[in-house]
Design a protein around this motif. Structure first.
Motif, PDB file in Angstrom:
ATOM      1  N   MET A   1      62.462 -18.754 -46.638  1.00 16.34           N
ATOM      2  CA  MET A   1      61.112 -18.363 -47.024  1.00 16.34           C
ATOM      3  C   MET A   1      60.268 -18.112 -45.766  1.00 16.34           C
ATOM      4  N   GLU A   2      59.559 -17.010 -45.776  1.00 20.20           N
ATOM      5  CA  GLU A   2      58.721 -16.626 -44.642  1.00 20.20           C
ATOM      6  C   GLU A   2      57.494 -17.535 -44.568  1.00 20.20           C
ATOM      7  N   ASN A   3      57.197 -18.050 -43.365  1.00 17.86           N
ATOM      8  CA  ASN A   3      56.026 -18.911 -43.248  1.00 17.86           C
ATOM      9  C   ASN A   3      54.777 -18.086 -42.958  1.00 17.86           C
ATOM     10  N   THR A   4      53.621 -18.733 -43.002  1.00 20.60           N
ATOM     11  CA  THR A   4      52.336 -18.060 -42.818  1.00 20.60           C
ATOM     12  C   THR A   4      52.237 -17.391 -41.457  1.00 20.60           C
ATOM     13  N   ILE A   5      52.672 -18.085 -40.411  1.00 16.85           N
ATOM     14  CA  ILE A   5      52.580 -17.500 -39.071  1.00 16.85           C
ATOM     15  C   ILE A   5      53.412 -16.222 -38.997  1.00 16.85           C
ATOM     16  N   GLU A   6      54.633 -16.261 -39.501  1.00 21.43           N
ATOM     17  CA  GLU A   6      55.474 -15.065 -39.453  1.00 21.43           C
ATOM     18  C   GLU A   6      54.855 -13.925 -40.264  1.00 21.43           C
ATOM     19  N   LYS A   7      54.324 -14.241 -41.425  1.00 19.71           N
ATOM     20  CA  LYS A   7      53.675 -13.223 -42.264  1.00 19.71           C
ATOM     21  C   LYS A   7      52.482 -12.614 -41.527  1.00 19.71           C
ATOM     22  N   ASN A   8      51.640 -13.457 -40.939  1.00 19.98           N
ATOM     23  CA  ASN A   8      50.470 -12.962 -40.216  1.00 19.98           C
ATOM     24  C   ASN A   8      50.877 -12.165 -38.979  1.00 19.98           C
ATOM     25  N   LEU A   9      51.896 -12.640 -38.269  1.00 27.68           N
ATOM     26  CA  LEU A   9      52.383 -11.941 -37.087  1.00 27.68           C
ATOM     27  C   LEU A   9      52.884 -10.548 -37.452  1.00 27.68           C
ATOM     28  N   LYS A  10      53.637 -10.444 -38.525  1.00 25.05           N
ATOM     29  CA  LYS A  10      54.126  -9.132 -38.963  1.00 25.05           C
ATOM     30  C   LYS A  10      52.962  -8.197 -39.297  1.00 25.05           C
ATOM     31  N   HIS A  11      51.904  -8.737 -39.902  1.00 26.13           N
ATOM     32  CA  HIS A  11      50.742  -7.914 -40.224  1.00 26.13           C
ATOM     33  C   HIS A  11      50.012  -7.491 -38.947  1.00 26.13           C
ATOM     34  N   VAL A  12      49.901  -8.396 -37.978  1.00 27.17           N
ATOM     35  CA  VAL A  12      49.317  -8.039 -36.678  1.00 27.17           C
ATOM     36  C   VAL A  12      50.098  -6.880 -36.073  1.00 27.17           C
ATOM     37  N   HIS A  13      51.419  -6.972 -36.073  1.00 28.04           N
ATOM     38  CA  HIS A  13      52.259  -5.916 -35.508  1.00 28.04           C
ATOM     39  C   HIS A  13      52.073  -4.596 -36.250  1.00 28.04           C
ATOM     40  N   GLU A  14      51.944  -4.671 -37.565  1.00 29.63           N
ATOM     41  CA  GLU A  14      51.709  -3.464 -38.364  1.00 29.63           C
ATOM     42  C   GLU A  14      50.396  -2.799 -37.947  1.00 29.63           C
ATOM     43  N   LEU A  15      49.342  -3.615 -37.796  1.00 26.92           N
ATOM     44  CA  LEU A  15      48.047  -3.073 -37.397  1.00 26.92           C
ATOM     45  C   LEU A  15      48.095  -2.492 -35.984  1.00 26.92           C
TER      46      LEU A  15
END
Length: 118
Positions: A1-15
């Protein structure tokens, strides 16, 4: 399961990959953030860092070319990644920055971040 930090990091990278630097900062910087470029003194505070970035965009950036993230890892409340950023500046030069980024997260936000450049 993906944790919050990984989810947020992926969104940062997307932006960042779209050149949405201010949106990424506004969304993910902690109010008490410290951002540090290589061996420079840290830039402190969300508002200060966003203003600093906006000034760069307004006064020096001509064209966003790319921001490519190659590898990343998350360990506890830290993340690590390497990226290549390429920008065209108003003076006609191209800025190419290869960097490794080390981030400490707090409450789902970037609390301390350091950029190591090549």
């Amino acid at each position: 399961m993906e944790n919050t930090i990984e989810k947020n990091l992926k969104h940062v990278h997307e932006l960042l990959s779209k050149g949405a630097f201010i949106e990424a900062m506004d969304t993910y910087l902690h109010d008490d953030v410290e951002l540090k470029e290589a061996n420079d003194a840290p830039k402190k505070g969300k508002a200060f860092n966003i203003k600093f970035e906006q000034d760069f965009i307004d006064n020096q950036l001509s064209e966003f070319i790319r921001y490519d993230v190659n590898n990343y890892a998350v360990n506890g409340n830290h993340s690590f990644y390497d990226a290549v950023m390429e920008l065209k500046l108003k003076d006609g030069s191209t800025m190419l920055s290869e960097q490794t980024v080390v981030t400490e997260w707090k409450d789902g936000k970037i609390y301390r971040e350091r950029y190591y450049h090549a």
